[in-house]
Design a protein around this motif. Structure first.
Motif, PDB file in Angstrom:
ATOM      1  N   ILE A  49       0.834  -1.210   0.000  1.00  0.00           N
ATOM      2  CA  ILE A  49       0.000   0.000   0.000  1.00  0.00           C
ATOM      3  C   ILE A  49       0.865   1.254   0.000  1.00  0.00           C
ATOM      4  CG2 ILE A  49      -1.698   1.331   1.324  1.00  0.00           C
ATOM      5  CD1 ILE A  49      -2.826  -1.272   2.372  1.00  0.00           C
ATOM      6  N   SER A  53      -1.021   7.846  -0.645  1.00  0.00           N
ATOM      7  CA  SER A  53      -2.373   7.883  -1.204  1.00  0.00           C
ATOM      8  C   SER A  53      -3.433   7.767  -0.126  1.00  0.00           C
ATOM      9  CB  SER A  53      -2.546   6.755  -2.231  1.00  0.00           C
ATOM     10  OG  SER A  53      -1.686   6.946  -3.335  1.00  0.00           O
ATOM     11  N   LEU A  54      -3.061   7.178   1.012  1.00  0.00           N
ATOM     12  CA  LEU A  54      -4.014   7.090   2.122  1.00  0.00           C
ATOM     13  C   LEU A  54      -4.130   8.420   2.839  1.00  0.00           C
ATOM     14  CD1 LEU A  54      -3.301   3.587   3.738  1.00  0.00           C
ATOM     15  CD2 LEU A  54      -4.974   4.204   1.994  1.00  0.00           C
ATOM     16  N   ARG A  57      -5.979  10.904   0.912  1.00  0.00           N
ATOM     17  CA  ARG A  57      -7.390  10.506   0.740  1.00  0.00           C
ATOM     18  C   ARG A  57      -7.770  10.340  -0.731  1.00  0.00           C
ATOM     19  NH1 ARG A  57     -10.039  14.640   5.112  1.00  0.00           N
ATOM     20  NH2 ARG A  57      -8.613  16.064   4.049  1.00  0.00           N
ATOM     21  N   ASN A  59      -9.606   8.398  -3.138  1.00  0.00           N
ATOM     22  CA  ASN A  59     -10.704   7.427  -3.085  1.00  0.00           C
ATOM     23  C   ASN A  59     -10.565   6.315  -4.116  1.00  0.00           C
ATOM     24  OD1 ASN A  59     -12.255   8.462  -0.941  1.00  0.00           O
ATOM     25  ND2 ASN A  59     -13.127  10.048  -2.267  1.00  0.00           N
ATOM     26  N   TYR A  61      -7.860   5.088  -5.432  1.00  0.00           N
ATOM     27  CA  TYR A  61      -6.794   4.171  -5.009  1.00  0.00           C
ATOM     28  C   TYR A  61      -7.285   3.285  -3.871  1.00  0.00           C
ATOM     29  CZ  TYR A  61      -2.294   2.486  -3.289  1.00  0.00           C
ATOM     30  OH  TYR A  61      -1.254   1.677  -2.881  1.00  0.00           O
ATOM     31  N   TYR A  62      -7.978   3.874  -2.911  1.00  0.00           N
ATOM     32  CA  TYR A  62      -8.515   3.107  -1.785  1.00  0.00           C
ATOM     33  C   TYR A  62      -9.446   2.003  -2.287  1.00  0.00           C
ATOM     34  CZ  TYR A  62     -11.192   1.921   2.388  1.00  0.00           C
ATOM     35  OH  TYR A  62     -11.805   1.229   3.405  1.00  0.00           O
ATOM     36  N   ASN A  63     -10.360   2.341  -3.188  1.00  0.00           N
ATOM     37  CA  ASN A  63     -11.311   1.355  -3.696  1.00  0.00           C
ATOM     38  C   ASN A  63     -10.613   0.242  -4.469  1.00  0.00           C
ATOM     39  OD1 ASN A  63     -13.558   2.671  -2.626  1.00  0.00           O
ATOM     40  ND2 ASN A  63     -13.783   3.988  -4.419  1.00  0.00           N
ATOM     41  N   ARG A 122      -5.026   9.113   9.666  1.00  0.00           N
ATOM     42  CA  ARG A 122      -5.655   8.719   8.403  1.00  0.00           C
ATOM     43  C   ARG A 122      -5.151   7.358   7.935  1.00  0.00           C
ATOM     44  NH1 ARG A 122      -5.347  14.403   4.942  1.00  0.00           N
ATOM     45  NH2 ARG A 122      -6.869  15.572   6.205  1.00  0.00           N
ATOM     46  N   SER A 126      -7.660   4.229   7.811  1.00  0.00           N
ATOM     47  CA  SER A 126      -7.893   3.715   6.459  1.00  0.00           C
ATOM     48  C   SER A 126      -7.666   2.214   6.376  1.00  0.00           C
ATOM     49  CB  SER A 126      -6.985   4.429   5.453  1.00  0.00           C
ATOM     50  OG  SER A 126      -7.323   5.783   5.323  1.00  0.00           O
ATOM     51  N   MET A 130     -10.417  -0.521   5.648  1.00  0.00           N
ATOM     52  CA  MET A 130     -10.192  -1.391   4.496  1.00  0.00           C
ATOM     53  C   MET A 130     -10.374  -2.866   4.865  1.00  0.00           C
ATOM     54  SD  MET A 130      -6.800  -1.360   2.083  1.00  0.00           S
ATOM     55  CE  MET A 130      -6.799   0.450   2.151  1.00  0.00           C
TER      56      MET A 130
END
Length: 391
Positions: A49, A53-54, A57, A59, A61-63, A122, A126, A130
């Motif tokens: 990870i 990008s976390l 924030r 989104n 990338y998180y998804n 964060r 995150s 996740m």
């Protein structure tokens, strides 16, 4: 090692965890017309990870990370207790020998980054979110500071537990990673603090040199000995396949160090086409797990001529002779993969076989029938009585 009895899911230990690299071998074995289902109750998946990008924030990338994590969990894996292990890092430009620059992934704990409290919060929130979004049962919570400090460990754990309690309804387990360190006082206090503040739980400790971190290993063994509650489990993560200086299998050697649960080191992401080096190794370079000795030995070419049935707890393999299975695997450049699948099954079975010995305080009898483990004990633990660690 002994009996780990959390209230919601008591189970005997030791246990070997199925890891995502081993799961990756399943479609490779299917190329030989063989279907396997791993018997392990526990599964651990690691995902790389980008921490930037976390905290920024992102989104999308998180998804994408949630979808990647979900791809591990097929219908048969979903029945297991699934643990998510985020590998946190950042990409940096690094100059190569040829003078060109290349983006390299560096783990956070190897860098001297100064993260403010919001960035840290964060990241932690995150990865916990996740874990829940991807339908995992627990998270191996990373320690991402470059120096170990007790206050950082406890604060990170509190942030994660508070977020899980207040924002999630699934009841995921927060299992903090406690890294080896020269700060032995804080390391020992981290174990005792976790025990004092949590009625039950698991702490993850990365495998490390028993010479370089001798005092850390002593602390782990002492904690395992003194924990009479049987509510705090010690999980050895990132365990190498073989002990660095002994022929013994390192996951089994970890039992002598006081661990209840063991997970192999994960070198590759899931769904990469090949296991590590599986298409490149010559037969002479390949190693095989010997469950009778608990050793990791070089593959004996005589197996390519052996017409006896394959000796393994992996039932789909037992319909073949050694000659049939290993020659077909070698022809398809899958011999290394097949042997590692056998190892995942047989090592898991061996840990189950030794559970009664540990539970009945007769581990010395088990050592007598597993030569390489006994040899490692005699050389590395001879100044202590085995009863001190398996009372």
């Amino acid at each position: 090692s002994g009996i780990f009895t959390p209230n919601h899911n008591p189970f005997l230990t030791p246990k070997r965890i199925l890891v995502s690299t081993e799961l990756n071998y399943k479609p490779k074995v299917k190329e030989l017309g063989i279907n396997i289902d791993y018997p392990h109750e526990l599964f651990l998946a690691q995902i790389k990870i980008d921490a930037k990008s976390l905290w920024s924030r992102d989104n999308d990338y998180y998804n994408s990370l949630v979808k990647q994590a979900q791809r591990y969990i097929s219908s048969d894996i979903a029945k297991k207790t699934c643990i998510f292990k985020p590998l946190l890092g950042v990409y940096i430009r690094e100059k190569q020998k040829d003078g060109r620059y290349k983006k390299i992934f560096k783990q956070l704990h190897t860098l001297s980054l100064q993260l403010d409290s919001e960035q840290k919060n964060r990241i932690i929130r995150s990865v916990v979110q996740m874990t829940d979004d991807a339908d995992y049962d627990g998270i191996a919570l990373p320690y991402f500071h470059n120096t170990f400090r007790l206050n950082n460990f406890n604060e990170n754990l509190k942030i994660a537990q508070t977020y899980a309690l207040n924002q999630l309804t699934s009841g995921i387990e927060i299992m903090p990673i406690l890294p080896p360190t020269d700060n032995v006082v804080d390391f020992e206090k981290a174990l005792s603090d976790f025990q004092d503040k949590n009625q039950e739980g698991i702490i993850c400790i990365p495998s490390t040199s028993s010479v370089r971190y001798q005092f850390i290993h002593n602390i782990v063994k002492d904690f395992s000995l003194k924990d009479e509650s049987e509510k705090i489990g010690l999980m050895c993560i990132d365990a190498p396949r073989k002990h660095p200086s002994r022929p013994v299998s390192h996951p089994h050697y970890a039992l002598l160090q006081g661990y209840d649960i063991v997970a192999r080191k994960i070198r590759l992401p899931f769904l990469r086409e090949d296991g590590k080096g599986s298409n490149d190794k010559e037969v002479e370079e390949i190693r095989k797990f010997n469950y009778k000795k608990l050793s990791i030995d070089f593959f004996n070419k005589q197996f390519l001529f052996d017409t006896s049935k394959v000796d393994t707890s992996c039932q789909p393999f037992t319909k073949f002779t050694h000659k049939e299975l290993f020659r077909e695997a070698d022809k398809n450049k899958l011999l290394d993969v097949v042997l590692k699948v056998m190892e995942a099954f047989d090592s898991y079975k061996e840990m189950e076989n030794c559970q009664p010995y540990i539970a009945s305080s007769e581990f010395t009898d088990y050592l007598k029938i597993r030569a390489s483990l006994k040899e490692a004990y005699d050389k590395d633990f001879s100044n202590s009585r085995i009863e001190d660690y398996f009372p």
